[in-house]
Design a protein around this motif. Structure first.
Motif, PDB file in Angstrom:
ATOM      1  N   ASP A  24       0.785  -1.090   0.176  1.00 46.25           N
ATOM      2  CA  ASP A  24       0.073  -0.340   0.180  1.00 46.25           C
ATOM      3  C   ASP A  24       0.794   1.113   0.425  1.00 46.25           C
ATOM      4  OD1 ASP A  24      -2.510  -1.608  -0.578  1.00 46.25           O
ATOM      5  OD2 ASP A  24      -2.968  -1.029   1.858  1.00 46.25           O
ATOM      6  N   SER A  25       0.555   2.119  -0.848  1.00 45.83           N
ATOM      7  CA  SER A  25       1.053   3.614  -0.761  1.00 45.83           C
ATOM      8  C   SER A  25       0.515   4.805   0.722  1.00 45.83           C
ATOM      9  CB  SER A  25       0.983   4.149  -1.945  1.00 45.83           C
ATOM     10  OG  SER A  25      -0.403   4.892  -2.267  1.00 45.83           O
ATOM     11  N   PHE A  26       0.568   5.334   0.788  1.00 47.17           N
ATOM     12  CA  PHE A  26       0.590   6.567   1.740  1.00 47.17           C
ATOM     13  C   PHE A  26       0.434   8.329   1.673  1.00 47.17           C
ATOM     14  CE2 PHE A  26       1.213   2.236   4.405  1.00 47.17           C
ATOM     15  CZ  PHE A  26       0.054   2.626   5.633  1.00 47.17           C
ATOM     16  N   THR A  27      -0.456   8.442   2.403  1.00 48.30           N
ATOM     17  CA  THR A  27      -0.013   9.990   1.455  1.00 48.30           C
ATOM     18  C   THR A  27      -0.112  10.298   2.431  1.00 48.30           C
ATOM     19  OG1 THR A  27      -2.011   9.711  -0.392  1.00 48.30           O
ATOM     20  CG2 THR A  27      -0.807  11.941   0.708  1.00 48.30           C
ATOM     21  N   LEU A  28       1.491  11.286   2.830  1.00 56.30           N
ATOM     22  CA  LEU A  28       1.388  12.328   4.170  1.00 56.30           C
ATOM     23  C   LEU A  28       1.132  13.722   4.660  1.00 56.30           C
ATOM     24  CD1 LEU A  28       4.918  10.368   5.370  1.00 56.30           C
ATOM     25  CD2 LEU A  28       2.437  10.097   6.285  1.00 56.30           C
ATOM     26  N   THR A  29       0.703  14.438   4.605  1.00 51.46           N
ATOM     27  CA  THR A  29       0.081  15.938   5.143  1.00 51.46           C
ATOM     28  C   THR A  29       0.588  16.237   5.965  1.00 51.46           C
ATOM     29  OG1 THR A  29      -2.264  15.280   3.855  1.00 51.46           O
ATOM     30  CG2 THR A  29      -1.557  17.264   5.068  1.00 51.46           C
ATOM     31  N   PHE A  30       1.449  17.096   5.574  1.00 48.76           N
ATOM     32  CA  PHE A  30       2.898  18.280   6.596  1.00 48.76           C
ATOM     33  C   PHE A  30       2.081  19.682   6.532  1.00 48.76           C
ATOM     34  CE2 PHE A  30       5.348  15.408   4.208  1.00 48.76           C
ATOM     35  CZ  PHE A  30       5.642  14.587   5.578  1.00 48.76           C
ATOM     36  N   ALA A  31       1.120  20.125   8.024  1.00 48.99           N
ATOM     37  CA  ALA A  31       0.100  21.407   7.734  1.00 48.99           C
ATOM     38  C   ALA A  31       0.439  21.512   8.966  1.00 48.99           C
ATOM     39  CB  ALA A  31      -1.589  20.512   8.175  1.00 48.99           C
ATOM     40  N   PRO A  32       0.084  23.022   8.945  1.00 52.04           N
ATOM     41  CA  PRO A  32       0.373  24.477   9.299  1.00 52.04           C
ATOM     42  C   PRO A  32      -0.609  23.871  10.875  1.00 52.04           C
ATOM     43  CG  PRO A  32      -0.760  25.372   7.713  1.00 52.04           C
ATOM     44  CD  PRO A  32      -0.147  23.603   7.220  1.00 52.04           C
ATOM     45  N   ASP A  33      -0.279  24.195  12.066  1.00 51.90           N
ATOM     46  CA  ASP A  33      -0.551  24.370  13.647  1.00 51.90           C
ATOM     47  C   ASP A  33      -1.234  25.739  13.186  1.00 51.90           C
ATOM     48  OD1 ASP A  33      -2.109  23.959  15.746  1.00 51.90           O
ATOM     49  OD2 ASP A  33      -0.537  24.089  16.930  1.00 51.90           O
ATOM     50  N   THR A  34      -2.441  25.495  12.606  1.00 53.62           N
ATOM     51  CA  THR A  34      -3.022  26.648  12.510  1.00 53.62           C
ATOM     52  C   THR A  34      -3.855  27.372  13.540  1.00 53.62           C
ATOM     53  OG1 THR A  34      -5.051  25.208  11.124  1.00 53.62           O
ATOM     54  CG2 THR A  34      -3.645  26.743  10.084  1.00 53.62           C
ATOM     55  N   ALA A  35      -4.301  26.529  14.527  1.00 55.03           N
ATOM     56  CA  ALA A  35      -5.045  26.690  15.411  1.00 55.03           C
ATOM     57  C   ALA A  35      -4.686  27.757  16.552  1.00 55.03           C
ATOM     58  CB  ALA A  35      -5.810  24.823  16.144  1.00 55.03           C
TER      59      ALA A  35
END
Length: 204
Positions: free
Chosen positions: A140-151
């Protein structure tokens, strides 16, 4: 004739079978008991030939290999081995008798095309336990999302990367993410911190 004799014990060996007794070549009548048994008048004259009879074992071993494609894409490797049992010389189908997605394959997907192409899922069970069947899976493949801590006041736009299961990656920096008066410390994944440059195994 009219003289009782004791048959010698049947000491023949046939892999995957149990001795059932003797039968006359001429008539193939009912089998006698295996071992030292007294008989009389098997024939009126001449030589008598007895043929060993066998019963197929129902506990003969066979092996199912669950094959997953390698991380580097070069072929397949064994991810799980099942040792099962069935009746000697009877046909067995690994897709019916085996456990689909056993340990070691939770992040793989069954590949019916590859499995059919290799064509090793059905066979008669060899009496010596040498039968090996194979089922194939794709990593399987995985999509890693790198997100800012907008909260918490971090600005920036998510970015994503796609990786294969068990791939080791060096985590990137927080390029494009900003928070006035702060510098990037680390990434957070479910409460665990990962620094820039840390080696992360996808799917761990």
């Amino acid at each position: 004739y009219d003289a009782a004799i004791t048959l010698r014990e049947n000491t023949f060996v046939l892999a995957g079978y149990t001795i059932a007794g003797w039968k006359l070549v001429e008539t193939y009548g009912n089998a006698t008991n295996n071992g030292a048994v007294e008989v009389i008048n098997l024939a009126e004259s001449g030589e008598v030939t007895l043929v060993a009879q066998w019963t197929a074992n129902t506990t003969t071993s066979y092996t199912v290999l669950h094959m997953g494609n390698k991380l580097n894409g070069e072929g397949y490797e064994v991810r799980n081995t099942e040792v099962l049992a069935g009746t000697t010389d009877k046909s067995v189908n690994a897709l019916v008798t085996s456990v689909v997605y056993p340990d070691g394959l939770y992040d793989f997907t069954y590949d019916p095309v590859k499995t059919a192409a290799i064509n090793k899922t059905v066979a008669d069970i060899a009496g010596d336990g040498s039968t090996v069947l194979e089922i194939y899976y794709t990593r399987d493949s995985f999509t890693l999302t790198f997100a800012p801590d907008t909260a918490n006041g971090v600005s920036g736009t998510n970015f994503t990367e796609v990786y294969n299961f068990e791939q080791e990656i060096s985590l990137p920096g927080a390029t494009g993410f900003t928070k006035t008066g702060y510098v990037f410390a680390n990434w957070d994944l479910e409460g665990t911190g990962y620094n820039q440059g840390s080696i992360y195994t996808v799917g761990e």
